[in-house]
Write a protein that holds these residues in place. Structure first.
Motif, PDB file in Angstrom:
ATOM      1  N   ASP A   3     -58.309 -11.721 140.751  1.00 19.78           N
ATOM      2  CA  ASP A   3     -58.506 -13.130 141.081  1.00 19.78           C
ATOM      3  C   ASP A   3     -58.897 -13.882 139.812  1.00 19.78           C
ATOM      4  OD1 ASP A   3     -59.221 -15.604 142.067  1.00 19.78           O
ATOM      5  OD2 ASP A   3     -60.745 -14.836 143.441  1.00 19.78           O
ATOM      6  N   SER A   5     -60.199 -16.642 139.319  1.00 27.65           N
ATOM      7  CA  SER A   5     -61.484 -17.348 139.368  1.00 27.65           C
ATOM      8  C   SER A   5     -62.640 -16.459 138.910  1.00 27.65           C
ATOM      9  CB  SER A   5     -61.755 -17.872 140.773  1.00 27.65           C
ATOM     10  OG  SER A   5     -61.964 -16.803 141.681  1.00 27.65           O
ATOM     11  N   GLN A   6     -62.421 -15.139 138.828  1.00 24.71           N
ATOM     12  CA  GLN A   6     -63.455 -14.218 138.346  1.00 24.71           C
ATOM     13  C   GLN A   6     -63.587 -14.243 136.827  1.00 24.71           C
ATOM     14  OE1 GLN A   6     -61.750 -10.602 140.014  1.00 24.71           O
ATOM     15  NE2 GLN A   6     -63.504 -10.462 141.403  1.00 24.71           N
ATOM     16  N   GLN A   8     -64.446 -15.662 133.443  1.00 25.11           N
ATOM     17  CA  GLN A   8     -65.365 -16.687 132.962  1.00 25.11           C
ATOM     18  C   GLN A   8     -65.007 -17.131 131.545  1.00 25.11           C
ATOM     19  OE1 GLN A   8     -69.370 -15.197 133.147  1.00 25.11           O
ATOM     20  NE2 GLN A   8     -69.070 -14.289 135.161  1.00 25.11           N
TER      21      GLN A   8
END
Length: 86
Positions: A3, A5-6, A8
């Motif tokens: 994913d 969105s993991q 950073q």
């Protein structure tokens, strides 16, 4: 696939062999954008490089581990305009 969105900002991108590849500037579409100042092993400087998300094997906190060793992963790098680096 992991994913996106993991992943950073400022996370370290490392190859399957543990070698440093670059530092995440962000995720754009299906690619990780590396910071200009730290954009790849042996890559020329001054612009962003991108690594395909398809190479991401795992995300652990501030580290993005790829499924390929660093020397192989950099062959998949693309420059800002989308062209593979040489």
């Amino acid at each position: 696939m992991v994913d996106a969105s993991q992943i950073q900002e400022h996370a370290e991108v490392i190859g399957a062999d543990g070698a440093h590849i670059g530092t995440v500037d962000g995720v754009e579409g299906d690619r990780i954008k590396l910071t200009k100042s730290d954009s790849g092993v042996g890559a020329h400087e001054g612009h962003h490089h991108f690594i395909p998300l398809s190479l991401v094997a795992d995300v652990e906190g501030t580290q993005v581990r790829l499924s390929a060793n660093a020397d192989v992963a950099v062959t998949y790098e693309q420059e800002q305009g989308g062209e593979p680096t040489e």
